[in-house]
Design a protein around this motif. Structure first.
Motif, PDB file in Angstrom:
ATOM      1  N   ALA A  18       0.938  -1.107  -0.267  1.00 11.99           N
ATOM      2  CA  ALA A  18      -0.134   0.112   0.011  1.00 11.99           C
ATOM      3  C   ALA A  18       0.875   1.602   0.123  1.00 11.99           C
ATOM      4  N   ASN A  19       0.310   2.347  -0.515  1.00  9.17           N
ATOM      5  CA  ASN A  19       0.780   3.643  -1.041  1.00  9.17           C
ATOM      6  C   ASN A  19       0.438   4.353   0.495  1.00  9.17           C
ATOM      7  N   PRO A  20       1.269   5.213   1.314  1.00 13.45           N
ATOM      8  CA  PRO A  20       0.609   6.293   2.655  1.00 13.45           C
ATOM      9  C   PRO A  20      -1.011   6.191   2.322  1.00 13.45           C
ATOM     10  N   GLU A  21      -0.846   6.873   3.374  1.00 16.37           N
ATOM     11  CA  GLU A  21      -2.777   7.246   3.503  1.00 16.37           C
ATOM     12  C   GLU A  21      -3.227   8.289   3.155  1.00 16.37           C
ATOM     13  N   LYS A  22      -1.797   9.389   3.543  1.00  5.48           N
ATOM     14  CA  LYS A  22      -1.777  11.334   2.466  1.00  5.48           C
ATOM     15  C   LYS A  22      -0.348  10.817   1.902  1.00  5.48           C
TER      16      LYS A  22
END
Length: 178
Positions: A18-22
């Motif tokens: 996953a990519n960072p949330e923000k």
């Protein structure tokens, strides 16, 4: 279409899952990875999964350390460009944007740039992290300490190519707020 390097900030590092949330947009630069991008990812540098491509070609680093290093170099470069209003405006715009987009990490996306060479993209990124970025950091530290005036003069003569990237909240590859 120009190939670019892309710089972002994030509170966590990207993973294979996953990519960072923000993810905040910082900067993009056409046809190279400029000195400013290399210095911004010059503290606590590590290779991470790309947020854009399916390879380990992202470069992550400590935001605060990289921003401080670039700020120190810009201050020293600016001492020789005191009458250059364009340079002063570039520095003000850059530092204001970095302050606004501040987070824990920088993430430099190199995919379009490393794809230009004949080398394996992951190997090219390993070279950036093991040699190119540390060399840039060492030169910057020497210039800041007053020990590399020749390099400092070359930066002043060509500051646009090193420091005048496109800084914006929206880049060619932007990430919507989740």
């Amino acid at each position: 279409m120009a190939n670019r390097s892309y710089l972002y900030s994030a509170g966590t590092l990207p993973t294979a899952a996953a990519n960072p949330e923000k993810i905040r947009c910082i900067s993009e630069h056409n046809w190279s990875i400029p000195l400013a991008h290399k210095l911004l990812v010059g503290r606590g540098t590590d290779i991470v999964p790309s947020m854009l491509w399916n390879m380990r070609i992202g470069i992550a680093a400590d935001f605060a350390g990289g921003a401080a290093l670039l700020g120190d170099l810009l201050r020293v470069v600016g001492q020789g460009l005191a009458d250059d209003g364009d340079f002063a405006e570039c520095v003000a715009r850059t530092t204001a944007h970095l302050d606004k987009q501040r987070d824990t990490y920088f993430v430099l996306e190199t995919g379009e740039m490393v794809a230009l060479g004949d080398e394996d993209p992951e190997e090219a990124v390993r070279y950036l992290v093991s040699r190119d970025i540390p060399d840039a950091v060492a030169r910057a530290e020497a210039a800041i300490a007053g020990e590399d005036d020749v390099w400092l003069a070359s930066l002043r003569a060509d500051w646009q190519n090193h420091f005048a990237s496109f800084y914006s909240e929206a880049l060619y590859f932007s990430f919507p707020d989740e």
